[in-house]
Design a protein around this motif. Structure first.
Motif, PDB file in Angstrom:
ATOM      1  N   UNK A 166      24.658   9.722  -9.865  1.00 11.30           N
ATOM      2  CA  UNK A 166      24.735  10.311  -8.530  1.00 11.30           C
ATOM      3  C   UNK A 166      23.346  10.704  -8.030  1.00 11.30           C
ATOM      4  N   UNK A 167      22.482  11.150  -8.922  1.00 10.50           N
ATOM      5  CA  UNK A 167      21.103  11.467  -8.535  1.00 10.50           C
ATOM      6  C   UNK A 167      20.390  10.205  -8.066  1.00 10.50           C
ATOM      7  N   UNK A 168      20.648   9.084  -8.731  1.00 13.96           N
ATOM      8  CA  UNK A 168      20.086   7.798  -8.300  1.00 13.96           C
ATOM      9  C   UNK A 168      20.570   7.466  -6.897  1.00 13.96           C
ATOM     10  N   UNK A 169      21.846   7.683  -6.640  1.00 14.47           N
ATOM     11  CA  UNK A 169      22.410   7.447  -5.307  1.00 14.47           C
ATOM     12  C   UNK A 169      21.731   8.327  -4.268  1.00 14.47           C
ATOM     13  N   UNK A 170      21.494   9.595  -4.588  1.00 18.08           N
ATOM     14  CA  UNK A 170      20.820  10.505  -3.655  1.00 18.08           C
ATOM     15  C   UNK A 170      19.401  10.022  -3.363  1.00 18.08           C
ATOM     16  N   UNK A 171      18.704   9.545  -4.404  1.00 18.00           N
ATOM     17  CA  UNK A 171      17.342   9.046  -4.219  1.00 18.00           C
ATOM     18  C   UNK A 171      17.328   7.803  -3.332  1.00 18.00           C
ATOM     19  N   UNK A 172      18.275   6.916  -3.526  1.00 14.04           N
ATOM     20  CA  UNK A 172      18.354   5.707  -2.703  1.00 14.04           C
ATOM     21  C   UNK A 172      18.679   6.056  -1.250  1.00 14.04           C
ATOM     22  N   UNK A 173      19.489   7.073  -1.057  1.00 18.46           N
ATOM     23  CA  UNK A 173      19.785   7.524   0.308  1.00 18.46           C
ATOM     24  C   UNK A 173      18.520   8.037   0.985  1.00 18.46           C
ATOM     25  N   UNK A 174      17.749   8.827   0.259  1.00 18.56           N
ATOM     26  CA  UNK A 174      16.483   9.308   0.798  1.00 18.56           C
ATOM     27  C   UNK A 174      15.549   8.161   1.136  1.00 18.56           C
ATOM     28  N   UNK A 175      15.496   7.157   0.266  1.00 16.75           N
ATOM     29  CA  UNK A 175      14.652   5.978   0.518  1.00 16.75           C
ATOM     30  C   UNK A 175      15.107   5.243   1.768  1.00 16.75           C
ATOM     31  N   UNK A 176      16.415   5.149   1.958  1.00 17.64           N
ATOM     32  CA  UNK A 176      16.953   4.454   3.132  1.00 17.64           C
ATOM     33  C   UNK A 176      16.554   5.166   4.424  1.00 17.64           C
ATOM     34  N   UNK A 177      16.666   6.484   4.451  1.00 20.93           N
ATOM     35  CA  UNK A 177      16.259   7.225   5.650  1.00 20.93           C
ATOM     36  C   UNK A 177      14.764   7.117   5.899  1.00 20.93           C
ATOM     37  N   UNK A 178      13.992   7.117   4.826  1.00 22.20           N
ATOM     38  CA  UNK A 178      12.540   6.981   4.956  1.00 22.20           C
ATOM     39  C   UNK A 178      12.169   5.622   5.567  1.00 22.20           C
ATOM     40  N   UNK A 179      12.793   4.550   5.086  1.00 23.31           N
ATOM     41  CA  UNK A 179      12.488   3.206   5.585  1.00 23.31           C
ATOM     42  C   UNK A 179      12.874   3.071   7.052  1.00 23.31           C
ATOM     43  N   UNK A 180      14.109   3.500   7.388  1.00 22.66           N
ATOM     44  CA  UNK A 180      14.568   3.389   8.776  1.00 22.66           C
ATOM     45  C   UNK A 180      13.677   4.190   9.713  1.00 22.66           C
ATOM     46  N   UNK A 181      13.267   5.386   9.285  1.00 25.61           N
ATOM     47  CA  UNK A 181      12.412   6.225  10.125  1.00 25.61           C
ATOM     48  C   UNK A 181      11.005   5.644  10.251  1.00 25.61           C
ATOM     49  N   UNK A 182      10.502   5.034   9.179  1.00 24.87           N
ATOM     50  CA  UNK A 182       9.170   4.433   9.196  1.00 24.87           C
ATOM     51  C   UNK A 182       9.078   3.298  10.209  1.00 24.87           C
ATOM     52  N   UNK A 183      10.123   2.465  10.249  1.00 24.36           N
ATOM     53  CA  UNK A 183      10.124   1.318  11.153  1.00 24.36           C
ATOM     54  C   UNK A 183      10.787   1.625  12.500  1.00 24.36           C
ATOM     55  N   UNK A 184      11.202   2.884  12.675  1.00 27.35           N
ATOM     56  CA  UNK A 184      11.783   3.345  13.942  1.00 27.35           C
ATOM     57  C   UNK A 184      13.059   2.582  14.317  1.00 27.35           C
ATOM     58  N   UNK A 185      13.853   2.220  13.301  1.00 26.51           N
ATOM     59  CA  UNK A 185      15.170   1.624  13.569  1.00 26.51           C
ATOM     60  C   UNK A 185      16.166   2.775  13.719  1.00 26.51           C
ATOM     61  N   UNK A 186      16.844   2.831  14.846  1.00 27.23           N
ATOM     62  CA  UNK A 186      17.736   3.967  15.060  1.00 27.23           C
ATOM     63  C   UNK A 186      19.125   3.548  15.528  1.00 27.23           C
ATOM     64  N   UNK A 187      20.100   4.311  15.090  1.00 27.98           N
ATOM     65  CA  UNK A 187      21.486   4.248  15.551  1.00 27.98           C
ATOM     66  C   UNK A 187      22.034   5.643  15.322  1.00 27.98           C
ATOM     67  N   UNK A 188      23.175   5.965  15.908  1.00 33.88           N
ATOM     68  CA  UNK A 188      23.683   7.317  15.783  1.00 33.88           C
ATOM     69  C   UNK A 188      25.177   7.357  15.544  1.00 33.88           C
ATOM     70  N   UNK A 189      25.661   8.530  15.181  1.00 34.09           N
ATOM     71  CA  UNK A 189      27.092   8.681  14.935  1.00 34.09           C
ATOM     72  C   UNK A 189      27.599   9.999  15.495  1.00 34.09           C
TER      73      UNK A 189
END
Length: 483
Positions: free
Chosen positions: A307-330
């Motif tokens: 689960x810690x690995x999953x949390x780290x991958x989630x953080x990486x995903x938000x970092x990548x999307x924010x770095x490249x300014x790809x956005x969507x919302x919910x």
């Protein structure tokens, strides 16, 4: 400690199993009426309210499920006590009660108490109830108080214990909640790195329900970010507003369903069907609606490192999307429904790239999860030791009729040494788990003559009788004999 966490994880399987269906009902309802949330469509309202009746009360389900699963003989009085404990702490620490206790206006109560009815409190209530059941369910009180002896004593002791727990949480809970809000405000100015840190801690705090404290900083107007409302209102900066939402889409729509597939493929052969049922429903709920709790709670306690690995991958995903300014919302969660609804909003910036990112994360999740599960023999659903079946014939006992259950139970009971030798009887999915006083008094041949697939001696006073998927009915008959 690890075994205790795994037992806790198995106890959550009962309430977790119902969550995917509820999430899908809400997702379909929201899709039918995305703006009114049921106010503009009767069918949508029906589906949303039906699903939310379960999802919104997940904490109560956890209190009951954990109490039932962690109690030594899975008795209903333990489940009732879990509910009692949860009601006491959430009532005593509600905003209205706290305002009354402090003699202040409700508006001045610490916002932490608005979030007291969370999963963490539900789990704590269930654990305390189970401990009280295991300790007091066989206590005999003096004659004058005999009515409250045994199992009737358990809810009373749970209530008393929760009074103490509530007093402690009265001081502890606001400190923790406020600290997390301050932490969120501190990382909000770190740009893409802050988004990644937020994503990591958001997932890491899911088991406790404290992720709501962080969410309030980034999604709402606590610190002036208000990411969700600004994104949907179109008031913000394209490529920036939505950065605290976008990175969840690759995880919820692609990463977690791929993890579910990995857990299915690594499940024990004889438990693949059971694993498939849970993984398919939970994976679809994650993809379609963005409700991830059914899948996350299925392994977070069974394999916390994963689960810690999953949390780290989630953080990486938000970092990548924010770095490249790809956005969507919910508006509900980061699933397919919200992705489609937000795709053409003015502030949506290259949202199709989140699909590309999601496909990459699906590959990463699948192979990384599969490697870690096999390499470290992690006890994900379908791989728990207590749930293993030692022989192909284990399922054969499932066809036994009710009358044979009685005869089989009587023979097993006698083979174990009867009341004089048996200390306790419990069961998991396929095995009777018995504590005895003297292993030498156990007649293993007599037990095997009943047709059970096998016997496993796991300690000087612990023995497991492998019955098969019908073990509950044999255990019930043994309990009748013991009474």
């Amino acid at each position: 400690m690890m075994k205790y966490l795994q037992k806790l994880g198995r106890s959550l399987m009962l309430p977790v199993a119902v969550l995917p269906a509820a999430a899908i009902l809400m997702g379909i309802g929201y899709w039918i009426d995305p703006e009114g949330w049921g106010s503009g469509n009767v069918l949508a309202a029906f589906l949303i309210k039906a699903g939310s009746s379960i999802i919104d009360n997940m904490s109560i389900l956890f209190a009951v499920g954990v109490a039932l699963g962690m109690s030594k003989d899975k008795d209903g009085s333990a489940a009732l006590s879990g509910l009692v404990g949860f009601l006491i702490v959430t009532t005593l620490l509600s905003t209205d009660t706290v305002a009354m206790l402090l003699s202040i206006d409700v508006a001045n109560v610490n916002p932490a108490f608005e979030k007291i009815a969370n999963q963490f409190i539900g789990i704590i209530s269930g654990i305390i109830a189970a401990v009280m059941y295991n300790r007091f369910s066989h206590v005999q009180l003096p004659t004058a108080l005999a009515f409250f002896s045994g199992k009737r004593l358990v809810p009373i002791m749970t209530a008393a214990t929760m009074l103490v727990a509530s007093a402690a949480l009265f001081f502890i809970w606001p400190v923790i909640f406020t600290a997390l809000v301050s932490f969120g405000e501190g990382i909000s100015g770190l740009g893409a790195t802050g988004a990644g840190l937020y994503g990591f801690f958001n997932r890491l705090l899911i088991p406790t329900g404290l992720h709501h404290a962080l969410n309030s900083v980034f999604w709402f107007d606590v610190a002036g970010i208000n990411d969700i409302s600004n994104f949907w209102a179109g008031t913000g900066t394209k490529g920036i507003t939505g950065m605290y939402q976008a990175g969840f889409f690759p995880i919820m729509m692609f990463g977690l369903p791929a993890a579910a597939l990995a857990m299915y493929h690594t499940a024990k052969t004889k438990r693949k069907k059971q694993a498939a049922s849970l993984m398919m429903a939970a994976g679809f709920a994650s993809f379609f609606t963005g409700v991830t709790e059914p899948l996350e709670f299925a392994f977070m306690f069974l394999a916390p490192a994963l689960y810690v690995v999953h949390a780290a991958l989630t953080g990486l995903s938000l970092f990548i999307a924010a770095t490249f300014h790809w956005t969507a919302g919910f508006g509900f969660s980061a699933g397919f429904v919200d992705f489609v609804l937000s795709f053409r909003l003015p502030l949506a910036n290259q949202p199709y790239m989140l699909i590309v990112q999601g496909l990459v994360f699906a590959v990463i999740y699948y192979f990384l999860f599969r490697f870690l599960i096999v390499k470290f023999n992690l006890k994900t659903p379908g791989r728990e030791e207590d749930e293993d079946v030692a022989d192909e014939d284990a399922n054969g006992v499932a066809s036994t009729t009710g009358n044979k259950f009685s005869g089989m139970a009587a023979s097993i009971f006698e083979g174990l040494g009867g009341d004089a030798n048996i200390t306790s009887v419990d069961y998991c999915a396929t095995r009777l788990r018995v504590e005895v006083k003297d292993m030498n008094a156990v007649n293993q041949k007599k037990i095997k003559d009943t047709g059970v697939p096998g016997i496993n001696v796991v300690g000087p006073q612990s023995i497991q009788v492998i019955v098969g998927t019908s073990v509950q009915f044999v255990a019930d008959e043994i309990e009748k004999i013991r009474k």
